[in-house]
Write a protein that holds these residues in place. Structure first.
Motif, mmCIF file in Angstrom:
data_model
loop_
_atom_site.group_PDB
_atom_site.id
_atom_site.type_symbol
_atom_site.label_atom_id
_atom_site.label_comp_id
_atom_site.label_asym_id
_atom_site.label_seq_id
_atom_site.Cartn_x
_atom_site.Cartn_y
_atom_site.Cartn_z
ATOM 1 N N LYS A 1 0.831 -1.213 0.000
ATOM 2 C CA LYS A 1 0.000 0.000 0.000
ATOM 3 C C LYS A 1 0.860 1.255 0.000
ATOM 4 C CE LYS A 1 -4.252 -1.667 2.080
ATOM 5 N NZ LYS A 1 -5.150 -1.596 3.238
ATOM 6 N N GLU A 2 1.976 1.209 0.724
ATOM 7 C CA GLU A 2 2.879 2.367 0.755
ATOM 8 C C GLU A 2 3.448 2.650 -0.628
ATOM 9 O OE1 GLU A 2 5.743 1.442 3.760
ATOM 10 O OE2 GLU A 2 4.338 1.800 5.391
ATOM 11 N N LYS A 3 3.532 1.607 -1.457
ATOM 12 C CA LYS A 3 4.044 1.764 -2.817
ATOM 13 C C LYS A 3 2.918 2.032 -3.808
ATOM 14 C CE LYS A 3 8.310 -0.461 -2.181
ATOM 15 N NZ LYS A 3 9.143 0.600 -1.782
ATOM 16 N N GLY A 4 1.686 2.115 -3.303
ATOM 17 C CA GLY A 4 0.549 2.409 -4.171
ATOM 18 C C GLY A 4 -0.079 1.193 -4.802
ATOM 19 N N ILE A 5 0.223 0.000 -4.290
ATOM 20 C CA ILE A 5 -0.332 -1.239 -4.834
ATOM 21 C C ILE A 5 -1.396 -1.740 -3.877
ATOM 22 C CG2 ILE A 5 0.170 -3.618 -5.494
ATOM 23 C CD1 ILE A 5 3.090 -2.666 -5.965
ATOM 24 N N SER A 6 -2.603 -1.951 -4.382
ATOM 25 C CA SER A 6 -3.703 -2.430 -3.550
ATOM 26 C C SER A 6 -3.837 -3.937 -3.718
ATOM 27 C CB SER A 6 -5.004 -1.745 -3.962
ATOM 28 O OG SER A 6 -6.069 -2.259 -3.207
ATOM 29 N N LEU A 7 -3.731 -4.663 -2.606
ATOM 30 C CA LEU A 7 -3.829 -6.119 -2.636
ATOM 31 C C LEU A 7 -4.675 -6.553 -1.448
ATOM 32 C CD1 LEU A 7 -2.805 -8.575 -4.210
ATOM 33 C CD2 LEU A 7 -0.869 -8.675 -2.658
ATOM 34 N N LYS A 8 -5.832 -7.101 -1.726
ATOM 35 C CA LYS A 8 -6.734 -7.524 -0.660
ATOM 36 C C LYS A 8 -6.267 -8.859 -0.082
ATOM 37 C CE LYS A 8 -10.674 -5.151 -2.561
ATOM 38 N NZ LYS A 8 -10.809 -4.016 -1.773
ATOM 39 N N LYS A 9 -6.740 -9.180 1.117
ATOM 40 C CA LYS A 9 -6.289 -10.373 1.827
ATOM 41 C C LYS A 9 -6.543 -11.636 1.012
ATOM 42 C CE LYS A 9 -6.537 -12.781 6.199
ATOM 43 N NZ LYS A 9 -7.069 -12.818 7.542
ATOM 44 N N ASP A 10 -7.694 -11.748 0.357
ATOM 45 C CA ASP A 10 -7.983 -12.950 -0.413
ATOM 46 C C ASP A 10 -7.035 -13.095 -1.601
ATOM 47 O OD1 ASP A 10 -9.275 -10.705 -1.554
ATOM 48 O OD2 ASP A 10 -10.706 -11.992 -2.618
ATOM 49 N N LYS A 11 -6.652 -11.981 -2.200
ATOM 50 C CA LYS A 11 -5.689 -12.030 -3.296
ATOM 51 C C LYS A 11 -4.304 -12.413 -2.772
ATOM 52 C CE LYS A 11 -7.954 -8.832 -6.426
ATOM 53 N NZ LYS A 11 -7.818 -7.610 -7.217
ATOM 54 N N MET A 12 -3.963 -11.930 -1.569
ATOM 55 C CA MET A 12 -2.682 -12.273 -0.961
ATOM 56 C C MET A 12 -2.628 -13.776 -0.701
ATOM 57 S SD MET A 12 0.296 -11.620 0.196
ATOM 58 C CE MET A 12 0.432 -9.863 0.358
ATOM 59 N N GLU A 13 -3.719 -14.338 -0.186
ATOM 60 C CA GLU A 13 -3.748 -15.771 0.083
ATOM 61 C C GLU A 13 -3.627 -16.573 -1.213
ATOM 62 O OE1 GLU A 13 -7.242 -16.399 2.436
ATOM 63 O OE2 GLU A 13 -6.363 -15.392 4.170
ATOM 64 N N LYS A 14 -4.236 -16.090 -2.280
ATOM 65 C CA LYS A 14 -4.124 -16.760 -3.575
ATOM 66 C C LYS A 14 -2.671 -16.706 -4.059
ATOM 67 C CE LYS A 14 -5.880 -16.726 -8.282
ATOM 68 N NZ LYS A 14 -6.705 -16.072 -9.273
ATOM 69 N N LEU A 15 -2.025 -15.555 -3.886
ATOM 70 C CA LEU A 15 -0.626 -15.406 -4.274
ATOM 71 C C LEU A 15 0.255 -16.354 -3.472
ATOM 72 C CD1 LEU A 15 1.611 -13.920 -5.828
ATOM 73 C CD2 LEU A 15 1.590 -12.191 -4.019
ATOM 74 N N VAL A 16 0.010 -16.468 -2.175
ATOM 75 C CA VAL A 16 0.773 -17.376 -1.317
ATOM 76 C C VAL A 16 0.587 -18.813 -1.792
ATOM 77 C CG1 VAL A 16 0.938 -18.334 1.012
ATOM 78 C CG2 VAL A 16 0.770 -15.866 0.694
ATOM 79 N N ASP A 17 -0.642 -19.192 -2.115
ATOM 80 C CA ASP A 17 -0.909 -20.542 -2.601
ATOM 81 C C ASP A 17 -0.166 -20.823 -3.903
ATOM 82 O OD1 ASP A 17 -2.546 -21.072 -0.437
ATOM 83 O OD2 ASP A 17 -4.396 -20.590 -1.525
ATOM 84 N N GLU A 18 -0.141 -19.848 -4.801
ATOM 85 C CA GLU A 18 0.566 -20.011 -6.066
ATOM 86 C C GLU A 18 2.066 -20.192 -5.837
ATOM 87 O OE1 GLU A 18 -0.347 -16.796 -8.731
ATOM 88 O OE2 GLU A 18 -2.488 -17.215 -8.671
ATOM 89 N N ILE A 19 2.636 -19.419 -4.925
ATOM 90 C CA ILE A 19 4.060 -19.539 -4.615
ATOM 91 C C ILE A 19 4.349 -20.903 -4.009
ATOM 92 C CG2 ILE A 19 5.943 -18.660 -3.171
ATOM 93 C CD1 ILE A 19 4.680 -15.859 -3.533
ATOM 94 N N GLU A 20 3.485 -21.351 -3.094
ATOM 95 C CA GLU A 20 3.665 -22.673 -2.487
ATOM 96 C C GLU A 20 3.612 -23.768 -3.530
ATOM 97 O OE1 GLU A 20 0.599 -22.860 0.475
ATOM 98 O OE2 GLU A 20 1.845 -21.885 1.990
ATOM 99 N N ASP A 21 2.676 -23.673 -4.482
ATOM 100 C CA ASP A 21 2.578 -24.671 -5.546
ATOM 101 C C ASP A 21 3.851 -24.706 -6.379
ATOM 102 O OD1 ASP A 21 0.027 -25.345 -4.733
ATOM 103 O OD2 ASP A 21 -0.967 -24.116 -6.258
ATOM 104 N N GLN A 22 4.395 -23.548 -6.696
ATOM 105 C CA GLN A 22 5.616 -23.494 -7.487
ATOM 106 C C GLN A 22 6.800 -24.070 -6.727
ATOM 107 O OE1 GLN A 22 6.253 -19.601 -9.107
ATOM 108 N NE2 GLN A 22 4.316 -19.584 -10.189
ATOM 109 N N ILE A 23 6.846 -23.836 -5.423
ATOM 110 C CA ILE A 23 7.938 -24.366 -4.603
ATOM 111 C C ILE A 23 7.850 -25.885 -4.544
ATOM 112 C CG2 ILE A 23 8.850 -24.497 -2.252
ATOM 113 C CD1 ILE A 23 8.019 -21.547 -1.956
ATOM 114 N N GLU A 24 6.639 -26.423 -4.379
ATOM 115 C CA GLU A 24 6.450 -27.868 -4.316
ATOM 116 C C GLU A 24 6.831 -28.546 -5.623
ATOM 117 O OE1 GLU A 24 2.399 -28.378 -3.118
ATOM 118 O OE2 GLU A 24 2.804 -27.722 -1.067
ATOM 119 N N ASN A 25 6.705 -27.850 -6.744
ATOM 120 C CA ASN A 25 7.005 -28.424 -8.051
ATOM 121 C C ASN A 25 8.491 -28.377 -8.397
ATOM 122 O OD1 ASN A 25 4.322 -29.065 -8.542
ATOM 123 N ND2 ASN A 25 3.886 -27.076 -9.445
ATOM 124 N N ILE A 26 9.290 -27.769 -7.548
ATOM 125 C CA ILE A 26 10.740 -27.660 -7.834
ATOM 126 C C ILE A 26 11.409 -28.963 -7.535
ATOM 127 C CG2 ILE A 26 12.877 -26.533 -7.154
ATOM 128 C CD1 ILE A 26 11.323 -23.991 -6.745
#
Length: 66
Positions: A41-66
């Motif tokens: 938010k300080e950088k002007g980027i709006s990210l809601k909690k549900d979107k953050m959780e989706k982003l976390v899930d995507e990162i976790e999926d990518q890590i598991e696939n390594i």
């Protein structure tokens, strides 16, 4: 390999490393997510909690696939 590819790989690796470091930090996950949202938010980027959780899930999926 072109220099731009090397630079892109280094930057991408740094971003992924920082994200992983934040996600496995000893703090409670909810507190970490709030800190990330605040920083964005300080950088002007709006990210809601549900979107953050989706982003976390995507990162976790990518890590598991390594």
């Amino acid at each position: 390999m072109k220099a731009i590819h090397v630079i892109s790989a280094v930057i991408g690796g740094a971003i992924a490393g920082a994200a992983i470091g934040l996600l496995v930090a000893p703090e409670k996950g909810d507190d970490t997510r709030k800190r990330i949202i605040k920083a964005l938010k300080e950088k002007g980027i709006s990210l809601k909690k549900d979107k953050m959780e989706k982003l976390v899930d995507e990162i976790e999926d990518q890590i598991e696939n390594i």
